[in-house]
Design a protein around this motif. Structure first.
Motif, PDB file in Angstrom:
ATOM      1  N   ALA A 118     -39.776 -60.038 -56.405  1.00 27.47           N
ATOM      2  CA  ALA A 118     -39.894 -59.833 -57.853  1.00 27.47           C
ATOM      3  C   ALA A 118     -38.887 -58.778 -58.317  1.00 27.47           C
ATOM      4  O   ALA A 118     -38.273 -58.898 -59.380  1.00 27.47           O
ATOM      5  N   VAL A 133     -37.788 -58.325 -62.368  1.00 30.57           N
ATOM      6  CA  VAL A 133     -39.059 -58.403 -63.094  1.00 30.57           C
ATOM      7  C   VAL A 133     -39.271 -57.137 -63.935  1.00 30.57           C
ATOM      8  O   VAL A 133     -38.926 -56.028 -63.511  1.00 30.57           O
ATOM      9  N   ARG A 179     -44.710 -57.403 -63.437  1.00 29.84           N
ATOM     10  CA  ARG A 179     -45.206 -58.446 -62.546  1.00 29.84           C
ATOM     11  C   ARG A 179     -46.683 -58.723 -62.796  1.00 29.84           C
ATOM     12  O   ARG A 179     -47.138 -59.850 -62.702  1.00 29.84           O
ATOM     13  N   SER A 228     -45.136 -62.052 -64.005  1.00 33.20           N
ATOM     14  CA  SER A 228     -43.720 -62.157 -63.584  1.00 33.20           C
ATOM     15  C   SER A 228     -42.746 -62.163 -64.759  1.00 33.20           C
ATOM     16  O   SER A 228     -41.798 -62.956 -64.782  1.00 33.20           O
ATOM     17  N   ASP A 276     -38.796 -62.585 -64.462  1.00 36.72           N
ATOM     18  CA  ASP A 276     -38.458 -63.136 -63.142  1.00 36.72           C
ATOM     19  C   ASP A 276     -38.143 -64.620 -63.300  1.00 36.72           C
ATOM     20  O   ASP A 276     -39.054 -65.422 -63.564  1.00 36.72           O
TER      21      ASP A 276
END
Lengths: 304, 185
Positions: free
Chosen positions: A190, A195, A198, A215, A218
């Motif tokens: 991540a 990210v 997360r 996320s 991401d």
């Protein structure tokens, strides 16, 4: 020339001989000591060692040395803790969603992370790629319970540990692939993906925090609905239950192949088939490759 | 590891006494950017193993022994990340730190430094410990975990090789030919 004369001549070439001032970049002894104390949680003054959640004279185990900065950095939510404790003390069964509140600058020295704080701290460590600090949040004997009840969860449960060679890396170097290594792999994947958040965490009772994996930012995981439920005992994760909510976007491999193709096309000088991508659609993320992937992914995202 | 006042005092004494020496040791072997972390790591180890740290002047060779391992690990890490970053940017890996760039002030120093660079890493290290850190043979032995006698021999051998490497090599014809007995006519 005698040996002694040769040694004298050699000594004369020492640019850092005792009377030469140290470079400006070098920490002073006092500052360095503070840094060492910060890293270990020790205090070398007369005030003695203050152990987090332990007795003042209890020795600190090496793995807990990052817990103090974790606390001091301030993902703790003291107000929320007070509210939660007050509700529990009053006999209410339900614990309110404490949500995000103001981050205090300091915590009492005896504080132990609440489940919510553990989740939020993990979120921050993921953003920072600080898997070493995250290690301190896991109990040494933490257990992992993959979801085995949903159609998409079953294959994940079967795969369990080592479920994806992307993540099968012994991060803490203890010679075994454990729940933490698995978690560190996801954390660092991540992180390299850039990210921004997360987790979105909610504490559901005195020992449990449910962290939906959102996320944000991401490109490989965003939009995939799943969650981690952490059982926290004495400020450390004792158990992780992993749940796949649905299978939308399950096959993130396509996005990784897209990224891999981009690297091949734009960074041909990299040894893409060995060092960074051991297999098609698979990123090798290790302490050595993490920053490389992070830079490349940021560039790839900007050009998508 | 206990954390009694005695322990704290011992650590503080070692730290106050030897912080600068350890910092200079690291500076002589690592890029400046890596020195702070390396020095901190040495004293972290000292703190964790405080009961094993000798008292008195023997503490410094012990710290140098730890520093030697820390420096080697740091150097390995720097080389690895340098190779990857180099490939990422399409550049050659950065060259290893070259202290001669700042050390060399005189021609004879330059020659000596070039000669040092021709020696093995082990030879260079014993010479640095002897000349830069100013250690005796028993102290070098403590750093390298060998006997004082073995350390003394290593220093002697390294000096011999340094002297040989520093000597100008006689020019030799690339195509030697046989000379008849009695000399060339």
């Amino acid at each position: 020339m005698t040996d002694a004369q040769l040694i004298d001549r050699l000594a004369g070439t020492d640019v850092y001989m005792a009377d030469v001032p140290l470079p400006d970049e070098i920490w002073s002894a006092d500052f360095a000591l503070q840094e060492i104390e910060r890293r270990t949680g020790m205090q070398t003054e007369e005030r003695g060692i203050q152990e987090l959640g332990g007795s003042p004279t209890e020795p600190r185990t090496p793995r807990r040395r990052w817990l103090v900065p974790a606390l001091a950095a301030g993902l703790a939510v003291v107000v929320a803790v007070v509210v939660a404790i007050a509700v529990l003390a009053s006999g209410d069964e339900e614990v309110p969603d404490v949500g995000n509140t103001t981050v205090p600058e300091t915590l009492p020295e005896s504080a132990v992370l609440t489940p919510l704080e553990v989740g939020e701290t993990l979120n921050r460590f993921t953003r920072e790629g600080n898997w070493e600090a995250a290690r301190e949040l896991y109990d040494d004997v933490a257990t992992f319970k993959p979801d085995s009840t949903t159609p998409v969860g079953r294959p994940m449960a079967e795969l369990a540990f080592g479920d994806n060679f992307n993540y099968a890396f012994d991060w803490d170097g203890d010679g075994t692939y454990s729940i933490f290594d698995r978690e560190a792999g996801y954390l660092m994947n991540a992180y390299v993906a850039g990210v921004t958040d997360r987790f979105s965490c909610t504490q559901t009772d005195a020992t449990t925090v449910v962290c939906d994996i959102v996320s944000a930012g991401d490109p490989f995981q965003e939009g995939i609905a799943h969650s981690n439920t952490y059982t926290v005992v004495d400020g450390r994760i004792a158990e992780l239950t992993y749940e796949w909510v649905d299978d939308s976007g399950f096959f993130t491999r396509d996005r990784k192949i897209e990224y891999q193709d981009w690297v091949r096309a734009n960074r041909g000088e990299l040894n893409v088939d060995d060092g960074l991508f051991p297999h098609l659609g698979s990123l090798l993320v290790t302490p050595e490759t993490a920053e490389v992937h992070r830079e490349l992914i940021a560039e790839w995202k900007a050009q998508r | 590891m206990g954390a009694s006042p005695t322990t704290n005092m011992k650590f503080r004494h070692i730290y106050d006494e030897y912080f600068e020496a350890v910092t200079r040791y690291c500076l002589r072997r690592l890029p400046v950017a890596d020195v702070n972390d390396a020095t901190a790591e040495v004293f972290l180890v000292a703190w964790k193993k405080i009961d094993h740290v000798p008292s008195g002047p023997e503490a410094l060779p012990w710290l140098y022994g730890v520093a030697r391992n820390v420096v080697r690990n740091a150097a390995r890490s720097t080389r690895r990340s340098g190779r990857l970053t180099g490939r990422l940017r399409g550049l050659a890996p950065p060259p290893p730190p070259d202290p001669s760039a700042v050390i060399v002030r005189r021609r004879e120093d330059e020659e000596l430094f070039s000669a040092m660079a021709q020696l093995s890493e082990d030879d260079q290290e014993v010479l640095r410990l002897r000349a830069y850190e100013g250690l005796t043979a028993p102290e070098i032995g403590a750093v390298l975990d060998i006997s004082a006698e073995a350390a003394k021999k290593r220093v002697t051998r390294a000096l011999t090789r340094l002297r040989k490497a520093a000597m100008p090599q006689p020019k030799v014809s690339p195509h030697p030919r046989a000379i008849p007995e009695g000399g060339e006519r």
